[in-house]
Design a protein around this motif. Sequence first.
Motif, PDB file in Angstrom:
ATOM      1  N   CYS A 142      39.019  57.335  32.503  1.00  0.00           N
ATOM      2  CA  CYS A 142      40.046  58.092  31.782  1.00  0.00           C
ATOM      3  C   CYS A 142      39.764  59.584  31.956  1.00  0.00           C
ATOM      4  N   ARG A 143      40.766  60.318  32.412  1.00  0.00           N
ATOM      5  CA  ARG A 143      40.653  61.773  32.578  1.00  0.00           C
ATOM      6  C   ARG A 143      40.868  62.424  31.217  1.00  0.00           C
ATOM      7  N   THR A 144      39.864  63.170  30.758  1.00  0.00           N
ATOM      8  CA  THR A 144      39.817  63.629  29.372  1.00  0.00           C
ATOM      9  C   THR A 144      39.716  65.143  29.314  1.00  0.00           C
ATOM     10  N   LEU A 145      40.475  65.736  28.392  1.00  0.00           N
ATOM     11  CA  LEU A 145      40.408  67.165  28.113  1.00  0.00           C
ATOM     12  C   LEU A 145      39.476  67.388  26.934  1.00  0.00           C
ATOM     13  N   ILE A 146      38.496  68.284  27.095  1.00  0.00           N
ATOM     14  CA  ILE A 146      37.532  68.592  26.035  1.00  0.00           C
ATOM     15  C   ILE A 146      37.951  69.899  25.390  1.00  0.00           C
ATOM     16  N   ASP A 147      38.264  69.852  24.078  1.00  0.00           N
ATOM     17  CA  ASP A 147      38.836  71.022  23.404  1.00  0.00           C
ATOM     18  C   ASP A 147      38.179  71.187  22.048  1.00  0.00           C
ATOM     19  N   SER A 148      37.587  72.336  21.807  1.00  0.00           N
ATOM     20  CA  SER A 148      36.920  72.609  20.533  1.00  0.00           C
ATOM     21  C   SER A 148      37.886  73.049  19.445  1.00  0.00           C
ATOM     22  N   CYS A 149      39.150  73.240  19.757  1.00  0.00           N
ATOM     23  CA  CYS A 149      40.118  73.727  18.769  1.00  0.00           C
ATOM     24  C   CYS A 149      40.946  72.596  18.163  1.00  0.00           C
ATOM     25  N   SER A 150      40.632  71.369  18.491  1.00  0.00           N
ATOM     26  CA  SER A 150      41.359  70.235  17.929  1.00  0.00           C
ATOM     27  C   SER A 150      40.508  69.566  16.857  1.00  0.00           C
ATOM     28  N   GLN A 151      41.119  69.278  15.721  1.00  0.00           N
ATOM     29  CA  GLN A 151      40.381  68.668  14.620  1.00  0.00           C
ATOM     30  C   GLN A 151      40.217  67.162  14.800  1.00  0.00           C
ATOM     31  N   ASN A 152      40.994  66.556  15.667  1.00  0.00           N
ATOM     32  CA  ASN A 152      40.933  65.111  15.876  1.00  0.00           C
ATOM     33  C   ASN A 152      40.903  64.793  17.365  1.00  0.00           C
ATOM     34  N   HIS A 153      40.657  63.512  17.656  1.00  0.00           N
ATOM     35  CA  HIS A 153      40.693  63.011  19.019  1.00  0.00           C
ATOM     36  C   HIS A 153      42.020  62.295  19.246  1.00  0.00           C
ATOM     37  N   PHE A 154      42.543  62.379  20.475  1.00  0.00           N
ATOM     38  CA  PHE A 154      43.841  61.793  20.783  1.00  0.00           C
ATOM     39  C   PHE A 154      43.743  60.966  22.059  1.00  0.00           C
ATOM     40  N   VAL A 155      44.623  60.000  22.169  1.00  0.00           N
ATOM     41  CA  VAL A 155      44.753  59.204  23.382  1.00  0.00           C
ATOM     42  C   VAL A 155      46.242  59.023  23.654  1.00  0.00           C
ATOM     43  N   ALA A 156      46.604  59.053  24.911  1.00  0.00           N
ATOM     44  CA  ALA A 156      48.009  58.875  25.281  1.00  0.00           C
ATOM     45  C   ALA A 156      48.443  57.442  25.000  1.00  0.00           C
ATOM     46  N   GLU A 157      49.694  57.303  24.601  1.00  0.00           N
ATOM     47  CA  GLU A 157      50.212  55.980  24.252  1.00  0.00           C
ATOM     48  C   GLU A 157      50.151  55.039  25.452  1.00  0.00           C
ATOM     49  N   ARG A 158      50.401  55.557  26.637  1.00  0.00           N
ATOM     50  CA  ARG A 158      50.353  54.728  27.841  1.00  0.00           C
ATOM     51  C   ARG A 158      48.962  54.140  28.048  1.00  0.00           C
ATOM     52  N   PHE A 159      47.919  54.963  27.900  1.00  0.00           N
ATOM     53  CA  PHE A 159      46.555  54.492  28.103  1.00  0.00           C
ATOM     54  C   PHE A 159      46.117  53.560  26.973  1.00  0.00           C
ATOM     55  N   ALA A 160      46.582  53.814  25.746  1.00  0.00           N
ATOM     56  CA  ALA A 160      46.253  52.931  24.621  1.00  0.00           C
ATOM     57  C   ALA A 160      46.820  51.533  24.837  1.00  0.00           C
ATOM     58  N   MET A 161      48.025  51.451  25.387  1.00  0.00           N
ATOM     59  CA  MET A 161      48.600  50.150  25.697  1.00  0.00           C
ATOM     60  C   MET A 161      47.792  49.442  26.777  1.00  0.00           C
ATOM     61  N   GLN A 162      47.248  50.190  27.704  1.00  0.00           N
ATOM     62  CA  GLN A 162      46.434  49.604  28.771  1.00  0.00           C
ATOM     63  C   GLN A 162      45.135  49.029  28.216  1.00  0.00           C
ATOM     64  N   LEU A 163      44.574  49.661  27.188  1.00  0.00           N
ATOM     65  CA  LEU A 163      43.342  49.158  26.581  1.00  0.00           C
ATOM     66  C   LEU A 163      43.578  47.912  25.745  1.00  0.00           C
ATOM     67  N   ALA A 164      44.793  47.762  25.189  1.00  0.00           N
ATOM     68  CA  ALA A 164      45.165  46.580  24.387  1.00  0.00           C
ATOM     69  C   ALA A 164      44.250  46.409  23.184  1.00  0.00           C
ATOM     70  N   LEU A 165      43.818  47.510  22.571  1.00  0.00           N
ATOM     71  CA  LEU A 165      42.989  47.444  21.376  1.00  0.00           C
ATOM     72  C   LEU A 165      43.865  47.312  20.133  1.00  0.00           C
ATOM     73  N   LYS A 166      43.251  46.855  19.046  1.00  0.00           N
ATOM     74  CA  LYS A 166      43.981  46.686  17.800  1.00  0.00           C
ATOM     75  C   LYS A 166      44.380  48.043  17.224  1.00  0.00           C
ATOM     76  N   LYS A 167      45.625  48.150  16.794  1.00  0.00           N
ATOM     77  CA  LYS A 167      46.124  49.396  16.221  1.00  0.00           C
ATOM     78  C   LYS A 167      46.097  49.321  14.697  1.00  0.00           C
ATOM     79  N   TYR A 168      45.858  50.464  14.088  1.00  0.00           N
ATOM     80  CA  TYR A 168      45.858  50.581  12.635  1.00  0.00           C
ATOM     81  C   TYR A 168      46.917  51.604  12.234  1.00  0.00           C
ATOM     82  N   ARG A 169      47.605  51.312  11.118  1.00  0.00           N
ATOM     83  CA  ARG A 169      48.667  52.195  10.652  1.00  0.00           C
ATOM     84  C   ARG A 169      48.085  53.408   9.934  1.00  0.00           C
ATOM     85  N   VAL A 170      48.562  54.606  10.291  1.00  0.00           N
ATOM     86  CA  VAL A 170      48.187  55.857   9.635  1.00  0.00           C
ATOM     87  C   VAL A 170      49.446  56.699   9.472  1.00  0.00           C
TER      88      VAL A 170
END
Length: 736
Positions: free
Chosen positions: A482-510
Amino acid sequence: MEETLKALVHQRGAVRGKLTRVKNALVHCDAVPNPNIRNVHFLKLYAKTVENCYSEYNAFQNLIHALPLSNERRCEKEERYVEFEALYNELTIQLSTLLEELIPKPEMLPPDPPAGGNTIAPVAPVLVPQHFITPLAVPLPTFDGTYEAWYSFKSMFQNVMARYATETPAIKLYQLRSALVGKAAGVIDQDIINNGDYEAAWAILTDRFEDKRLIIDKHIEAIFSLPKLAKDNSIELRKLVDACVKNVQALENLELEVDGLGEQMLINQLASKMDRDTRKVWETRQDPGELPSYMDTIEFLKQRCRIMEKVETNSAKVEIPKPVRPVNKSKTLVTTNELQCTMCNNTHELYKCDEFEKKNISEKYNLLRRSGSCFNYLGKGHRTTDCASSSTCRKCNKRHHTLLHPVETKAEQVVNPTPTTKSAGESDSRSESTTDNVTSVETKHKNQNVVLCVSSDLQNKQTLLTIAVVLVYDYGSNLHPCRTLIDSCSQNHFVAERFAMQLALKKYRVDYQVSGLNGGITRIHNVVRATVKSRVTSFSTELELLIAPKITTDMPARSFDVTNWSLPTHVELADPNFNKRGRIDMLLGAEIFWDLIKTERIILSENLPSLRSTELGWVIGGVISEHTPVIARTFCSVVERDDFRDLLKRFWEIEGAQDLHQDSTTTTDECIQHFQNTFQRMPDGRFLVRLPFNERKSELGESLQMATRRFLTLERRLDQRPELKAEYATFIHDYE
């Protein structure tokens, strides 16, 4: 009309059939005596049936009279009605005569003659009734279908009916059916009622409700569901004791004695339900080293109930009425409604206040929170969740006032009750350097400005952001680069929806709101937990990744040549293809940024970016030489369009991609194997499959005898009605 007439005639014939069956039931002769005609209850039951049939027949006949029939057909229907009346009169007279013979009349005895032989005026005769005991005068118990009450109902009902051994099975069956109420009503079918099969009715009830294991489970469940006492209360304590004793006695009647481990578990359950004071008194009476007994515990609770009842009765306060002095009272019907603004303290509503309107969104929310006001109505006294107003925001139709709608054109953070996080696009160092040259490309959608990209027209230099390629574990523990951008100005970590679907991991509602450059807001509704591993070192960590529609555009802005760069050969780059334009699928924020950075740094030259050592490998970042052609300078900003996001969400829900990785279960494999082994293709194209049974087939019980008995009952009934038997046979042949 013909169909209506045919239906009415058919219904009228069914009513006449009832009277015919009553007439047949009253047949009596010396060769074949009928014991039912000497039973008062039997005769009263049929008398009531005859009256109901007469009312039903009249109702159908009136509907037939209302139809436009010819004179010939009308006369035919009237002749049938006359025949019905004759049958009705015959049965009514016969039943009345039989009832008069069975119910004795009181005898009239003359008064005693007066003493002394004096003649006096005649006295009215005295009625002396005979001693006549009506059959089944004892009230019968009822059964509502609860399994716990089955044994008590069965015992009481059979004991009562044992006193009336001479009663016919039909009368006993009638009484049994009347005793069934609630869920138990209707368990006995009509065929058994018509045949008067009292024993078969008991067999059905026993098979349905006499489930010993289920009854025991119900009593044990009731014991473990005893209510807990919050304070000293004789009524609640009495309910606790009665419920426990009732269920324990029922289990003892089922040959389950209270002893050993079961007794101690029961005592522990009772002790846990006692209130604090009762528990203290009970504990003081226990001898150390000895186990308490169930009977002693119940006796203690009963004694405490009696003590508490006496104390509560004696301590009841007697209120002595106090003398009331007459007071002159006056009432006023004047009502005042004084409005006061929470912002400027003037007499007007808050939404009309000019000072409040000039405040930014953050200050407005803070003022409403301090004053305890509603975000939707802007009034005091309730919160937004309890607001009864049906009004919503006129711009986005959400549950807040229009004055609180976020203004995306202002470069400020919007305060909202939902969690908010900043994306990488709000880097101060990057935005300050391009204030005069940054252009915002926007589009209007649903009255909202959505930032699509931010670029600079500067053509003299390009800045490389730190990018690394990491390995991410999917649902099946497989690694994905996974090609990842490292950014010190973001308070959280993010993943693209396309790549998340490829991982097929369990999703949690937030529920998150992510604010980006120029006030762009993105709503995040799902999060996944994934393990990220370094390609270079042994570094590995588990992260919580917010799923965003897209991280940013492809980076860098364009591919460039690095053959003239003097890159060190002894270092392993975190992204070997850092100079080639590619997709970004993940963003790592400040939570992990400083754990990744190491102290080693290599400066290539004055006009080239530098290298920094990290746990993910050596990353390259900085400004490229001004001689390198540059198209645009790109900032990372998480944005979205609500309609496009909803469209993608519906697409993935329809496709059901999240179900592709579900493991097959043993039951599914067995069903597939059963279908493959037993199915047949019929000539008409239909599939024929044998009914499946699992290992619990033995729990169905032995029902062959009952099925055989009901089949023979049906055969006897059909033998008495050849026409019905022929129709029944035709119907059954259709399903062969």
